[in-house]
Design an enzyme around this catalytic site. Sequence first.
Site, PDB file in Angstrom:
ATOM      1  N   ASN A  12       0.875  -1.171   0.000  1.00 57.29           N
ATOM      2  CA  ASN A  12       0.000   0.000   0.000  1.00 57.29           C
ATOM      3  C   ASN A  12       0.914   1.223   0.000  1.00 57.29           C
ATOM      4  OD1 ASN A  12      -1.749   2.072   0.485  1.00 57.29           O
ATOM      5  ND2 ASN A  12      -2.355   1.398   2.541  1.00 57.29           N
ATOM      6  N   LYS A  14       0.197   4.241  -0.282  1.00 60.30           N
ATOM      7  CA  LYS A  14      -0.443   5.425   0.324  1.00 60.30           C
ATOM      8  C   LYS A  14      -0.203   6.650  -0.582  1.00 60.30           C
ATOM      9  CE  LYS A  14      -0.130   3.202   4.797  1.00 60.30           C
ATOM     10  NZ  LYS A  14      -0.031   3.325   6.253  1.00 60.30           N
ATOM     11  N   HIS A  98      -9.469   1.483   4.949  1.00 63.96           N
ATOM     12  CA  HIS A  98      -8.188   1.598   5.656  1.00 63.96           C
ATOM     13  C   HIS A  98      -8.385   2.511   6.869  1.00 63.96           C
ATOM     14  CE1 HIS A  98      -4.047   2.601   6.588  1.00 63.96           C
ATOM     15  NE2 HIS A  98      -3.709   1.518   5.917  1.00 63.96           N
ATOM     16  N   GLU A 100      -6.712   4.840   7.971  1.00 58.97           N
ATOM     17  CA  GLU A 100      -6.475   6.265   7.694  1.00 58.97           C
ATOM     18  C   GLU A 100      -7.725   6.896   7.094  1.00 58.97           C
ATOM     19  OE1 GLU A 100      -2.886   5.563   5.525  1.00 58.97           O
ATOM     20  OE2 GLU A 100      -1.901   5.017   7.399  1.00 58.97           O
ATOM     21  N   GLU A 170      -5.222  -4.716  10.637  1.00 61.64           N
ATOM     22  CA  GLU A 170      -4.164  -3.731  10.852  1.00 61.64           C
ATOM     23  C   GLU A 170      -4.418  -3.000  12.162  1.00 61.64           C
ATOM     24  OE1 GLU A 170      -2.292  -2.556   6.829  1.00 61.64           O
ATOM     25  OE2 GLU A 170      -3.977  -1.220   7.167  1.00 61.64           O
ATOM     26  N   GLY A 176       2.805   2.400  10.842  1.00 57.94           N
ATOM     27  CA  GLY A 176       3.753   3.493  10.699  1.00 57.94           C
ATOM     28  C   GLY A 176       4.488   3.843  11.981  1.00 57.94           C
ATOM     29  N   SER A 216       3.637  -2.094  10.310  1.00 60.43           N
ATOM     30  CA  SER A 216       5.094  -2.189  10.502  1.00 60.43           C
ATOM     31  C   SER A 216       5.668  -3.552  10.104  1.00 60.43           C
ATOM     32  CB  SER A 216       5.481  -1.839  11.945  1.00 60.43           C
ATOM     33  OG  SER A 216       5.125  -0.486  12.227  1.00 60.43           O
TER      34      SER A 216
HETATM   35  P1  13P Z   1       3.166   0.478   7.713  1.00 56.59           P
HETATM   36  O1  13P Z   1       3.667  -0.823   7.094  1.00 56.59           O
HETATM   37  O2  13P Z   1       3.892   1.680   7.236  1.00 56.59           O
HETATM   38  O3  13P Z   1       3.072   0.355   9.203  1.00 56.59           O
HETATM   39  O4  13P Z   1       1.650   0.661   7.179  1.00 56.59           O
HETATM   40  C1  13P Z   1       0.766  -0.388   7.273  1.00 56.59           C
HETATM   41  C2  13P Z   1      -0.455  -0.044   6.503  1.00 56.59           C
HETATM   42  O5  13P Z   1      -1.197   0.844   6.868  1.00 56.59           O
HETATM   43  C3  13P Z   1      -0.710  -0.778   5.267  1.00 56.59           C
HETATM   44  O6  13P Z   1      -1.983  -0.531   4.783  1.00 56.59           O
END
Ligand code: 13P
Length: 254
Positions: A12, A14, A98, A100, A170, A176, A216
């Site tokens: 992803n 982003k 997601h 976010e 997640e 992150g 992560s």
């Molecule tokens: P990270 O791998 O940067 O922690 O992000 C995970 C994520 O949100 C994947 O959709």
Amino acid sequence: MQKERKLLIAGNWKMNKTAAEALDLVNGLRRELAAVKEVDLVVCPPFTALGHVSQAILDSNLRLGAQNMSEHTGGAYTGEISAAMLKEFSVRYVILGHSERRQYQKESDLLVANKALTAHAAAIKPIVCVGETLEQREAGITEKVVGDQVRGSLAGLSKDQIEETVIAYEPVWAIGTGRTATAEQAQEVHAFIRRILAGLFDEATARRIRIQYGGSVKPSNARELMSLPDVDGALVGGASLEVRSFSDIVKNSI
Ligand code: 13P
């Protein structure tokens, strides 16, 4: 390692990578991962790079995913992207709900469920994301939160559709942050999600559904996470932005 379900590892990206940067990344991945057959591989660039990446992965083992999609099929929805528009670039997967988007765009379980139905109608496989915040974990309500999200975000899906759906667990506190769920924490929630799916559908159906872990994921923890019985892949954020780290995650998972 042979698992019941084929691993699905998705990047992803982003809100990262211009079209030119996306091409560099995907060309590198294509080279590094050309021999991989044991794992299904997906890249999810931003919308503006879908066309370029789509061309670059023709005749490869990489598949294309989008990061979001409208629940509507078309019309006066300024700024939105429809399933048909994604299909034009041979998009096979779409990340929905997601954390976010749940946080910043206030996406609800009902909206995610409607988007999932719209995706299925266009034969795009949704990757439906669920996960608790740190506050919720510490309050001991992880199962309540994740259970409600799973039931709400999959509401209305048929058995055929759920089998073509991927779920991504997640934990928000692991995204992150460099803080990964322990193997025990991940396995526990994945097994819990599968029990919910068995209740909503049946045991055999639940056993066929892939549940990815995200938060992560990196080369150093991929092997342990991917070997867990109910973890069927990874949704990778930060570490999917470099050829080396994403390739190593894939190779360490085989
Ligand atoms: P990270 O791998 O940067 O922690 O992000 C995970 C994520 O949100 C994947 O959709």
